[in-house]
Design a protein around this motif. Structure first.
Motif, PDB file in Angstrom:
ATOM      1  N   LEU A   1      44.820  40.036  30.940  1.00  0.00           N
ATOM      2  CA  LEU A   1      43.618  39.312  30.540  1.00  0.00           C
ATOM      3  C   LEU A   1      43.882  38.425  29.330  1.00  0.00           C
ATOM      4  O   LEU A   1      43.318  37.337  29.212  1.00  0.00           O
ATOM      5  CB  LEU A   1      42.508  40.313  30.225  1.00  0.00           C
ATOM      6  CG  LEU A   1      41.100  39.769  30.032  1.00  0.00           C
ATOM      7  CD1 LEU A   1      40.596  39.078  31.294  1.00  0.00           C
ATOM      8  CD2 LEU A   1      40.148  40.895  29.638  1.00  0.00           C
TER       9      LEU A   1
ATOM     10  N   GLN B   1      44.145  30.815  40.779  1.00  0.00           N
ATOM     11  CA  GLN B   1      43.343  31.469  39.752  1.00  0.00           C
ATOM     12  C   GLN B   1      44.171  32.506  39.006  1.00  0.00           C
ATOM     13  O   GLN B   1      44.116  32.606  37.781  1.00  0.00           O
ATOM     14  CB  GLN B   1      42.120  32.128  40.395  1.00  0.00           C
ATOM     15  CG  GLN B   1      41.089  31.142  40.906  1.00  0.00           C
ATOM     16  CD  GLN B   1      40.008  31.812  41.737  1.00  0.00           C
ATOM     17  OE1 GLN B   1      40.159  32.946  42.172  1.00  0.00           O
ATOM     18  NE2 GLN B   1      38.915  31.100  41.971  1.00  0.00           N
TER      19      GLN B   1
ATOM     20  N   LEU C   1      44.605  32.784  34.920  1.00  0.00           N
ATOM     21  CA  LEU C   1      44.706  34.092  34.279  1.00  0.00           C
ATOM     22  C   LEU C   1      46.017  34.214  33.513  1.00  0.00           C
ATOM     23  O   LEU C   1      46.022  34.497  32.309  1.00  0.00           O
ATOM     24  CB  LEU C   1      44.594  35.194  35.336  1.00  0.00           C
ATOM     25  CG  LEU C   1      44.629  36.636  34.830  1.00  0.00           C
ATOM     26  CD1 LEU C   1      43.512  36.894  33.828  1.00  0.00           C
ATOM     27  CD2 LEU C   1      44.533  37.619  35.993  1.00  0.00           C
TER      28      LEU C   1
ATOM     29  N   TYR D   1      48.204  42.484  36.634  1.00  0.00           N
ATOM     30  CA  TYR D   1      47.603  41.182  36.960  1.00  0.00           C
ATOM     31  C   TYR D   1      46.741  41.273  38.211  1.00  0.00           C
ATOM     32  O   TYR D   1      45.635  40.711  38.262  1.00  0.00           O
ATOM     33  CB  TYR D   1      48.705  40.133  37.166  1.00  0.00           C
ATOM     34  CG  TYR D   1      49.072  39.388  35.912  1.00  0.00           C
ATOM     35  CD1 TYR D   1      48.258  38.379  35.406  1.00  0.00           C
ATOM     36  CD2 TYR D   1      50.234  39.698  35.209  1.00  0.00           C
ATOM     37  CE1 TYR D   1      48.591  37.691  34.255  1.00  0.00           C
ATOM     38  CE2 TYR D   1      50.573  39.020  34.052  1.00  0.00           C
ATOM     39  CZ  TYR D   1      49.748  38.022  33.582  1.00  0.00           C
ATOM     40  OH  TYR D   1      50.078  37.354  32.428  1.00  0.00           O
TER      41      TYR D   1
ATOM     42  N   THR E   1      43.459  43.100  37.368  1.00  0.00           N
ATOM     43  CA  THR E   1      42.562  42.288  36.554  1.00  0.00           C
ATOM     44  C   THR E   1      41.979  41.144  37.372  1.00  0.00           C
ATOM     45  O   THR E   1      40.786  40.835  37.268  1.00  0.00           O
ATOM     46  CB  THR E   1      43.309  41.757  35.318  1.00  0.00           C
ATOM     47  OG1 THR E   1      43.775  42.872  34.546  1.00  0.00           O
ATOM     48  CG2 THR E   1      42.403  40.902  34.453  1.00  0.00           C
ATOM     49  N   HIS E   2      42.801  40.513  38.200  1.00  0.00           N
ATOM     50  CA  HIS E   2      42.293  39.447  39.066  1.00  0.00           C
ATOM     51  C   HIS E   2      41.270  40.002  40.047  1.00  0.00           C
ATOM     52  O   HIS E   2      40.241  39.351  40.314  1.00  0.00           O
ATOM     53  CB  HIS E   2      43.449  38.796  39.815  1.00  0.00           C
ATOM     54  CG  HIS E   2      43.032  37.714  40.757  1.00  0.00           C
ATOM     55  ND1 HIS E   2      42.287  36.617  40.363  1.00  0.00           N
ATOM     56  CD2 HIS E   2      43.225  37.563  42.101  1.00  0.00           C
ATOM     57  CE1 HIS E   2      42.061  35.835  41.406  1.00  0.00           C
ATOM     58  NE2 HIS E   2      42.608  36.392  42.471  1.00  0.00           N
TER      59      HIS E   2
ATOM     60  N   LEU F   1      36.390  33.752  33.072  1.00  0.00           N
ATOM     61  CA  LEU F   1      37.493  34.351  32.324  1.00  0.00           C
ATOM     62  C   LEU F   1      37.234  34.295  30.825  1.00  0.00           C
ATOM     63  O   LEU F   1      37.465  35.277  30.099  1.00  0.00           O
ATOM     64  CB  LEU F   1      38.798  33.624  32.682  1.00  0.00           C
ATOM     65  CG  LEU F   1      40.094  34.142  32.073  1.00  0.00           C
ATOM     66  CD1 LEU F   1      40.311  35.599  32.420  1.00  0.00           C
ATOM     67  CD2 LEU F   1      41.270  33.291  32.551  1.00  0.00           C
TER      68      LEU F   1
ATOM     69  N   ARG G   1      36.825  37.591  28.461  1.00  0.00           N
ATOM     70  CA  ARG G   1      37.722  37.776  27.316  1.00  0.00           C
ATOM     71  C   ARG G   1      36.934  38.006  26.031  1.00  0.00           C
ATOM     72  O   ARG G   1      37.335  38.809  25.175  1.00  0.00           O
ATOM     73  CB  ARG G   1      38.631  36.555  27.170  1.00  0.00           C
ATOM     74  CG  ARG G   1      39.792  36.534  28.143  1.00  0.00           C
ATOM     75  CD  ARG G   1      40.527  35.214  28.129  1.00  0.00           C
ATOM     76  NE  ARG G   1      41.732  35.269  28.947  1.00  0.00           N
ATOM     77  CZ  ARG G   1      42.406  34.205  29.355  1.00  0.00           C
ATOM     78  NH1 ARG G   1      41.973  32.977  29.040  1.00  0.00           N
ATOM     79  NH2 ARG G   1      43.487  34.337  30.099  1.00  0.00           N
TER      80      ARG G   1
END
Length: 428
Positions: free
Chosen positions: A74, A356, A361, A383, A386-387, A414, A418
């Protein structure tokens, strides 16, 4: 394009896909990550992988490290200590001490390894599009696609030994690469199944090899779109045996005899094991032409949809490219040829999802942090998790708003996540 507003996130009515066994504050303080990757799932995966906490793990428990690896994805621009500080409020909620150094975090990642994150992904990665999600279904089937992507990793001696080192015109590249193959939901871009391996040219490193174990895991209510690089007779049979509907592009070298034309322009054909040659092949063709039951280990009926795309490369030359699609949807009543041709274009949603993940990301041109192969795999699973969480959040918010998930801006989502990942007031 629509942006994802805080009101949409907070008021979309999305609930966790699995109820958490821990207090709700754990979910809220970890924001969207723990909403779609609940702590009880993480604890079970850690236990199953044999990575339960030891006495020395009092400050950096394996469960925390799973979320830390996701947070590394992230916050790809931040170092270990900065990412850990962003999560300090999480540990405060859990009642655990917190003063990690970069060295301590590195050692904790090594102790954990990649397996717990792989297990977590296998548990939480589920379709998120609903019946009223725009662009999620074709008839009775949920539309999914398969594609590959690569990640650049540091060219350490350990990584090169496992992943190899690609060559360039100027010699050896300064990075090594890991390959992933994912099956993703087209509407949400959420990865549902994944396999990882070296991206070199050696045996067992190609997309089809990585895809093979995924094909038997398809759900019967899916329709899988695939580009021509994934076709092989054995692979087609494995996917067909799952019960899922299939719509795959094939190369011009695949012989597809016309057994029976349909009024919509498609035709019934047969694919045959390339090991069957000569008289054996002719016997299978004759059996297929007569409509008799086939030896499914050696031949399968398919329906073929062919169409031209003029000037696909944008050259303006007027040249055309012939597309040949095969499907196990054998009758036009379940999908007209024009509708199937239009459906195949949805495969490009997978490219959007890959962009993306890799461009927004991770960041364009960035390489993975890890110098050891097991940590490279761990990082990629982070990854993907999180995606998945971000894609699920966008899809469910878009569904609640009655819009196509593509109209929700990934980059803005995103940025919001964050900012709010460790905010106890954040409610997905």
């Amino acid at each position: 394009m629509f942006g994802l507003t805080m009101a949409m996130i907070g008021g979309c009515g999305v609930v966790c896909p699995r109820p958490a066994a821990r207090p709700c504050r754990d979910q809220l303080s970890l924001g969207v990550l723990a909403s779609y990757v609940p702590r009880d799932v993480v604890d079970e995966a850690v236990e199953q992988a044999g990575k339960a906490a030891r006495r020395s793990d009092v400050e950096l428990t394996p469960g925390f490290v799973v979320y830390f690896v996701m947070a590394l994805a992230l916050f790809a621009d931040d170092d270990y200590e900065e990412v850990a500080l962003r999560m300090a409020g999480v540990l405060a909620d859990w009642g655990e001490g917190f003063d990690p150094s970069s060295g301590g975090l590195s050692r904790a990642r090594k102790r954990l390894g990649p397996r717990p994150l792989e297990l977590v992904f296998s548990q939480v990665a589920r379709p998120v599009a609903e019946e009223d999600t725009v662009g999620a279904f074709f008839g009775r089937w949920r539309v999914v696609s398969i594609d590959g992507l690569t990640f650049d990793a540091e060219a350490s001696m350990e990584n090169i030994a496992v992943f190899g080192q690609p060559g360039t015109a100027a010699g050896e590249a300064s990075v090594t690469q890991v390959r992933g193959v994912t099956i993703s939901e087209c509407a949400s871009h959420a990865p549902l199944l994944a396999a990882l391996g070296p991206a070199g040219s050696g045996k067992g490193s190609g997309e089809r090899t990585l895809a093979r174990p995924l094909l038997g895991q398809l759900d019967s209510d899916w329709i899988l779109l695939a580009d021509r690089g994934f076709y092989g007779f054995a692979d087609w049979c494995a996917a067909d045996d799952s019960g899922a509907a299939l719509l795959w592009r094939v190369g011009a070298d695949l012989r597809l005899p016309v057994l029976r034309p349909f009024d919509d322009g498609s035709y019934l054909s047969v694919v045959i094991d390339p090991k069957a040659r000569g008289r054996a092949r002719e016997t299978l063709l004759a059996t297929a032409a007569e409509g008799l039951p086939l030896d499914r280990a050696r031949a399968r009926h398919v329906r073929v949809v062919e169409y031209d795309i003029p000037d696909r490369d944008g050259s303006g030359s007027g040249s055309q490219e012939l597309f040949a699609l095969i499907t196990n949807v054998l009758g036009p009543a379940d999908g007209q040829a024009t509708a199937l041709a239009a459906l195949y274009a949805w495969r490009w949603e997978h490219e959007t999802g890959n962009q993306q993940l890799k461009t927004y990301l991770r960041g364009p041109g960035k390489i993975l942090r890890s110098r050891l192969p097991e940590l490279v795999y761990q990082e990629v699973w982070g990854y993907l998790l999180t995606h998945y969480a971000l894609a699920a959040l966008i899809c469910r918010a878009a569904t609640a708003a009655g819009i196509d998930p593509d109209r929700v801006r990934y980059k803005r989502t995103l940025r919001i996540v964050r900012r709010r990942v460790a905010d106890p007031s954040f409610s997905p």
